[in-house]
Write an enzyme that holds these catalytic residues in place. Structure first.
Site, mmCIF file in Angstrom:
data_model
loop_
_atom_site.group_PDB
_atom_site.id
_atom_site.type_symbol
_atom_site.label_atom_id
_atom_site.label_comp_id
_atom_site.label_asym_id
_atom_site.label_seq_id
_atom_site.Cartn_x
_atom_site.Cartn_y
_atom_site.Cartn_z
ATOM 1 N N ASP A 129 -19.054 -54.059 -40.510
ATOM 2 C CA ASP A 129 -19.134 -53.333 -39.254
ATOM 3 C C ASP A 129 -19.046 -54.297 -38.062
ATOM 4 O O ASP A 129 -19.687 -55.349 -38.058
ATOM 5 C CB ASP A 129 -20.488 -52.607 -39.227
ATOM 6 N N GLU A 172 -18.370 -66.713 -55.716
ATOM 7 C CA GLU A 172 -19.240 -67.105 -56.836
ATOM 8 C C GLU A 172 -19.344 -65.987 -57.866
ATOM 9 O O GLU A 172 -19.822 -66.202 -58.972
ATOM 10 C CB GLU A 172 -20.664 -67.381 -56.338
HETATM 11 C C1 GLC Z 1 -18.921 -49.316 -35.980
HETATM 12 C C2 GLC Z 1 -19.142 -48.041 -36.737
HETATM 13 C C3 GLC Z 1 -19.644 -47.020 -35.779
HETATM 14 C C4 GLC Z 1 -20.951 -47.485 -35.197
HETATM 15 C C5 GLC Z 1 -20.797 -48.853 -34.556
HETATM 16 C C6 GLC Z 1 -22.127 -49.469 -34.294
HETATM 17 O O1 GLC Z 1 -17.921 -49.201 -35.062
HETATM 18 O O2 GLC Z 1 -17.956 -47.676 -37.386
HETATM 19 O O3 GLC Z 1 -19.785 -45.759 -36.365
HETATM 20 O O4 GLC Z 1 -21.415 -46.585 -34.238
HETATM 21 O O5 GLC Z 1 -20.113 -49.736 -35.399
HETATM 22 O O6 GLC Z 1 -22.706 -49.883 -35.500
#
Ligand code: GLC
Length: 571
Positions: A218, A285
């Site tokens: 993310d 690993e």
């Molecule tokens: C990413 C996720 C989104 C979230 C953001 C903050 O973009 O896909 O849904 O709100 O990160 O974590």
């Protein structure tokens, strides 16, 4: 040429993810086993057969970790446990085991840019004094102006409003500020602190030891901030996550595209690469090909390709492709640019049209006004989508995408042709964007509505009690999976046929060459011996003689109607 611009192409070429079709499960909206209206892991397990039957190779699950759910689970309070809403670690293991039995790989979501403010790391940071080791896990700074009353810089949250929140110190006085690129309940971790690196290496190992096949990372482009946290004002109308953003996806509206003049001090900083190299060596690993896929809204593609050099991540979502308007020259260009950029580092391109953060492509491709990423569409939005045209274009766009060499990502429900749900009542909306912009931006709830499985069951089979955390539209009964299964021409059967033929013909591992002679409004190429022709214009196109392998709409004799894609075997 510095280290970060040197391109390398030294990967082995047989990893499973190079050509995989990966299906995104958004757990809270996929299948609810306990009837509370929120999907869960047991629900996923119960429905895995239908995904195997669809013909995908892997699933990626959005977060199911312990979380107060202020950002639908992207606010993690414990990276090593499952939120009771979704079940238990045993439920996770059962799901993983069943997926592997069905030969589906499993990718989980890692959220390293920020935690929840409910995480013990942050609670300890708040309780500790300014300058302490606990505070150094996050980005705390003194305020500007008299008494430190002003935020440390002018950054805005992706979800609207200030990116800083002031804390009250233990003695009750107004204190330091902490940075949150997203909601105030999502404090950003400080990746210049070695302690943070070590925590996440442990988290990677925790899930790798359980047997996961990889991670979707993310906000991979936001983890490192520019030295000194300089002020930055984004371009008017820019997409909320960086990259080119702000692109409208209907033909004729392309000129609305916004391009950032420079790199914002919180996106796409070079320091991220050292983190990915460290993670790569951890994954290496482990036995088998474990994959790292970056969520990185970065332009141009040549820069994004740096994320997937052979000692870093394996894949990066191709959001430039997702944001491309329904226009043949634009599609040809982005496909060319993608293949050139990624192959220069020995990586395959990825392709994606929908996810849980964007307007579903069955609506987005027929919007009648520009719509920056993150803005969403609601009942009061200008430029409402045209449903029939949107679905037709979505089917053509997917049929085109699944013929491209590389790996493709699908988002739950797109195989049913689900549109964005535009008319959700304000009081049902949960995306922090809606709240933080005072309703000015609708945000992302419209693509997150629980999906329909059975046309005649409560909540269309999503939940045994009929509960659903977002209301489902009355007209979804005809889109339910059971209403489409076995029905020739349905969107579900189109996806199933496309996925089977993609494997049979080897499209995912092929090499593309363009075909000319069809005019400017057509995208035509040969890949793995299959001729793919997409009519993106308004005039029917005469087809070459050949066997029709797949068509996104019924063909009219030997002509290809507008907004239709066909796969042919000629000769
Ligand atoms: C990413 C996720 C989104 C979230 C953001 C903050 O973009 O896909 O849904 O709100 O990160 O974590």
């Amino acid at each position: 040429m510095d280290d970060d611009t040197e391109l390398v192409a030294t990967r082995p070429a047989d990893e499973w993810w190079r050509s995989a079709v990966i299906y995104q499960i958004y757990p809270r909206s996929f299948a609810d086993s306990d009837g509370d209206g929120i999907g869960d892991l047991a629900g996923v397990t119960a429905r895995l057969d239908s995904l195997a039957d669809l013909g995908i190779d892997a699933i990626w699950l959005s977060p199911f970790y312990r979380s107060p759910q202020n950002d639908a689970g992207y606010d993690v309070a414990d990276y090593r446990d499952i939120d009771p809403l979704f079940g238990t670690l045993d439920d996770f293991d059962t799901m993983l085991h069943k997926a592997h039995e069905l030969e589906l790989r499993v990718i989980v979501d890692l959220v390293p840019n920020h935690s929840s403010d409910d995480h013990v790391w942050f609670k300890e940071a708040l309780a500790a004094a300014p300058g302490s080791a606990e505070r150094a896990r996050y980005i705390f700074r003194d305020g500007r102006g008299p008494g430190g009353d002003l935020p440390p810089n002018n950054w805005e949250s992706v979800f609207g409003g200030d990116a800083w929140t002031r804390v009250t110190e233990a003695d009750g006085t107004p204190g330091q500020w902490y940075l949150h690129l997203f909601d105030s309940s999502q404090p950003d971790l400080d990746w210049s602190n070695r302690w943070v690196h070590e925590q996440f290496i442990d988290v990677l190992r925790f899930w790798l030891d359980r047997g996961v096949d990889g991670f979707r990372v993310d906000v991979a482009h936001g983890m490192v901030k520019a030295e000194g946290l300089p002020d930055w004002t984004p371009a008017e109308g820019a997409g909320s996550m960086g990259g080119a953003g702000g692109v409208s996806l209907s033909p004729g509206l392309e000129s609305e595209a916004i391009t950032q003049p420079d790199t914002p001090p919180y996106w796409a900083q070079d320091g991220v690469h050292a983190i990915f190299r460290e993670w790569r060596s951890v994954l290496d690993e482990y036995e088998g090909d474990r994959v790292l896929c970056a969520e990185a809204w970065v332009d141009p593609l040549a820069k994004l390709a740096l994320w997937v050099r052979s000692d870093e991540m394996d894949q990066a979502f191709n959001f430039t492709y997702l944001e491309t308007p329904w226009s043949a020259p634009a599609i040809r260009k982005v496909v060319d640019d993608s293949i050139a950029a990624f192959s220069s580092v020995g990586a395959p391109s990825t392709w994606v049209l929908s996810n849980h953060d964007v307007v579903r492509h069955a609506s987005r491709l027929a919007l009648t006004a520009p719509n920056p990423q993150g803005a969403g569409v609601g009942p009061r939005s200008a430029g409402q989508p045209i449903p029939e045209l949107g679905l037709r274009r979505a089917r053509a766009a997917t049929t085109l995408m699944l013929a491209l060499p590389g790996s493709a990502y699908l988002y739950q429900g797109e195989e049913l042709g689900l549109p964005e749900v535009v008319d959700l009542p304000d009081e049902a909306r949960e995306d922090p964007t809606f709240r933080r912009t005072g309703g000015e931006k609708y945000g992302r709830d419209g693509c997150r509505v629980p999906i329909p499985w059975e046309s005649d069951a409560p909540a269309y089979g999503f939940s045994p009690t009929g509960a659903s955390w977002l209301p489902q539209p009355g007209e979804w009964s005809e889109l339910a999976r059971d209403a489409q299964a076995g029905v020739p021409g349905s969107t579900l059967e189109l996806y199933r046929a496309a996925l089977a033929e993609r494997v049979a013909s080897g499209l995912g591992t092929g090499a593309l060459s363009w075909l000319g002679g069809f005019g400017d409004s057509v995208v035509a190429f040969v890949n793995a011996g299959v001729t793919v022709i997409a009519n993106v214009g308004e005039i029917p196109v005469e087809l070459p003689i050949g066997e029709v392998l797949l068509s996104s709409e019924a063909l009219d004799g030997a002509t290809l109607p507008p907004d239709t894609t066909v796969w042919l075997r000629t000769e």
